[in-house]
Design a protein around this motif. Structure first.
Motif, short mmCIF file in Angstrom:
data_model
loop_
_atom_site.label_atom_id
_atom_site.label_comp_id
_atom_site.label_asym_id
_atom_site.label_seq_id
_atom_site.Cartn_x
_atom_site.Cartn_y
_atom_site.Cartn_z
N ARG A 257 -12.51 -0.49 -3.10
CA ARG A 257 -13.11 0.09 -4.30
C ARG A 257 -14.44 -0.57 -4.64
NH1 ARG A 257 -9.80 3.51 -7.08
NH2 ARG A 257 -7.53 3.26 -6.83
N ASP A 260 -16.66 3.68 -8.87
CA ASP A 260 -15.96 4.95 -8.65
C ASP A 260 -15.94 5.34 -7.17
OD1 ASP A 260 -15.44 5.26 -11.32
OD2 ASP A 260 -17.24 6.46 -11.72
N TRP A 282 -7.68 8.33 -2.87
CA TRP A 282 -8.90 8.25 -3.68
C TRP A 282 -9.32 9.63 -4.15
CZ3 TRP A 282 -14.05 9.64 -1.87
CH2 TRP A 282 -15.07 9.30 -2.77
N GLU A 285 -6.76 10.97 -6.85
CA GLU A 285 -6.88 10.36 -8.16
C GLU A 285 -8.16 10.77 -8.88
OE1 GLU A 285 -6.68 6.19 -7.29
OE2 GLU A 285 -8.87 5.96 -7.19
N ARG A 286 -9.14 11.26 -8.14
CA ARG A 286 -10.38 11.75 -8.75
C ARG A 286 -10.32 13.24 -9.06
NH1 ARG A 286 -14.88 8.93 -7.90
NH2 ARG A 286 -15.59 10.25 -9.64
N SER A 317 -12.46 20.50 -9.36
CA SER A 317 -12.18 19.49 -10.37
C SER A 317 -11.41 20.12 -11.52
CB SER A 317 -13.49 18.90 -10.89
OG SER A 317 -14.16 19.85 -11.68
N LEU A 323 -15.73 19.95 -6.19
CA LEU A 323 -15.87 18.53 -5.88
C LEU A 323 -16.42 18.36 -4.47
CD1 LEU A 323 -12.54 17.08 -7.33
CD2 LEU A 323 -14.83 16.84 -8.29
N LEU A 334 -17.95 10.68 -4.98
CA LEU A 334 -17.43 12.02 -5.22
C LEU A 334 -18.14 12.59 -6.43
CD1 LEU A 334 -15.28 13.98 -4.09
CD2 LEU A 334 -13.73 13.16 -5.86
#
Length: 337
Positions: A257, A260, A282, A285-286, A317, A323, A334
């Motif tokens: 990480r 972001d 990743w 979760e976004r 999104s 996205l 992202l």
């Protein structure tokens, strides 16, 4: 059947208080009967999708049967599925039958996809809303697990899709994954119960139905039997391996990480199976949705086969915008467009 439920309760619900999803079919009826025999408290939840004539009567009969079997309460959760496949709304009425004797009203929610997928999402949403913090037992059997593995193999979307359904994926519990469907029918017969036969379970337009009635019997014949059990064992082995890889990916994700984003230099030296899991987690979760193997490999190429290519679209999104994953200054980022 009782041994399977008893073992599941010992592992995942030692307090002995559960809900059970009861459709009225053989699998869910047998599960409910076994749960009432083994658990301290069982609440039955029946979802009426309204997709077939007489569905309300079927749901009411299932709830009445739940009370006779010994459930503390039995609730009918009504959802309305749009015929055009545009989505569906949960109905404004959920009825309770049995000792509790209450009624409540569900807020309306919309679910995308075709009728089958929309109905499944509505069913799980209704069960989740009504379970009151309890784990919900589902009547998936060893045969369902075998069908799930075959579907995953046919789609070719990696080990995750062929490791089948877990015994417990909170709040959903599946005590019968080691029990054949035929055993559930035998239990219903022993109890003198005639289960409801869903006509969708014999409709050849559904892929899973053809797997059940055509593909699996052919494999059993050609390979000399035991195919369903072998597929279920394969799923169990892959799930054990996958849990180890997921744990390694979680550790790597924490190291990679960078705000972001993710640091390219960390990802580039990881094993491919772990790296793709990091990228998948990743992205999810976004806010990425419905990720495919091709999505993950295209994003991975930004790390391992960088040639100056542009961003990779990975789904929508929550706000409805697209996205896009991209590489920027040594990081995976992202954004939306």
């Amino acid at each position: 059947m009782r041994h399977a439920v008893r073992e599941w309760l010992g592992r995942y619900a030692p307090d002995g208080v559960v809900a059970v999803a009861l459709s009225g079919g053989a699998d869910s009826v047998a599960l409910t009967a076994a749960a009432c025999a083994e658990a301290d408290v069982v609440d039955a939840l029946t979802v009426d999708h309204g997709l077939q004539p007489g569905s309300a009567e079927v749901a009411a009969a299932a709830a009445a049967l739940a009370s006779r079997l010994g459930c503390r309460s039995a609730r009918v959760l009504t959802v309305v599925v749009e015929r055009a496949g545009q989505g569906l709304d949960t109905a404004d009425r959920n009825s309770d039958i049995g000792p509790v004797g209450l009624s409540d009203r569900a807020g309306k929610a919309r679910y995308p996809g075709g009728p089958e997928a929309a109905a499944r999402r509505a069913r799980y949403a209704a069960l989740d809303e009504a379970r009151q913090g309890l784990p919900v037992l589902l009547g998936h059997t060893l045969d369902d697990q075998a069908e799930t593995v075959l579907l995953g193999l046919g789609r070719g979307s990696g080990a995750r899709s062929i490791r089948g359904m877990p015994e417990f994926d909170a709040p959903w519990g599946r005590p019968l994954l080691g029990v054949r469907r035929s055993v559930a029918r035998e239990l219903c017969a022993d109890l003198g119960i005639t289960p409801w036969e869903d006509p969708h379970n014999s409709a050849p337009e559904f892929t899973r139905v053809r797997l059940r009635h055509e593909v699996l019997p052919l494999l059993e014949d050609v390979l000399g039997g035991g195919v369903a059990a072998a597929l279920a064992r394969t799923a169990a082995h892959l799930r054990e391996d996958g849990e180890v890889l997921d744990a390694l990916a979680g550790e790597l994700l924490a190291v990679a990480r960078d705000g972001d984003g993710l640091r390219i230099e960390i990802l580039a030296t990881a094993a491919p199976a772990v790296r793709r899991r990091v990228i998948r987690e990743w992205l999810l979760e976004r806010g990425a949705k419905s990720l495919t193997d091709s999505n993950l490999r295209a994003v991975e190429a930004l790390v391992t086969r960088w040639r100056g290519q542009g961003g990779v679209a990975v789904g929508g999104s929550p706000s409805g915008t697209r996205l896009v994953a991209a590489r920027e200054h040594g990081r995976l980022i992202l954004g939306s467009e």
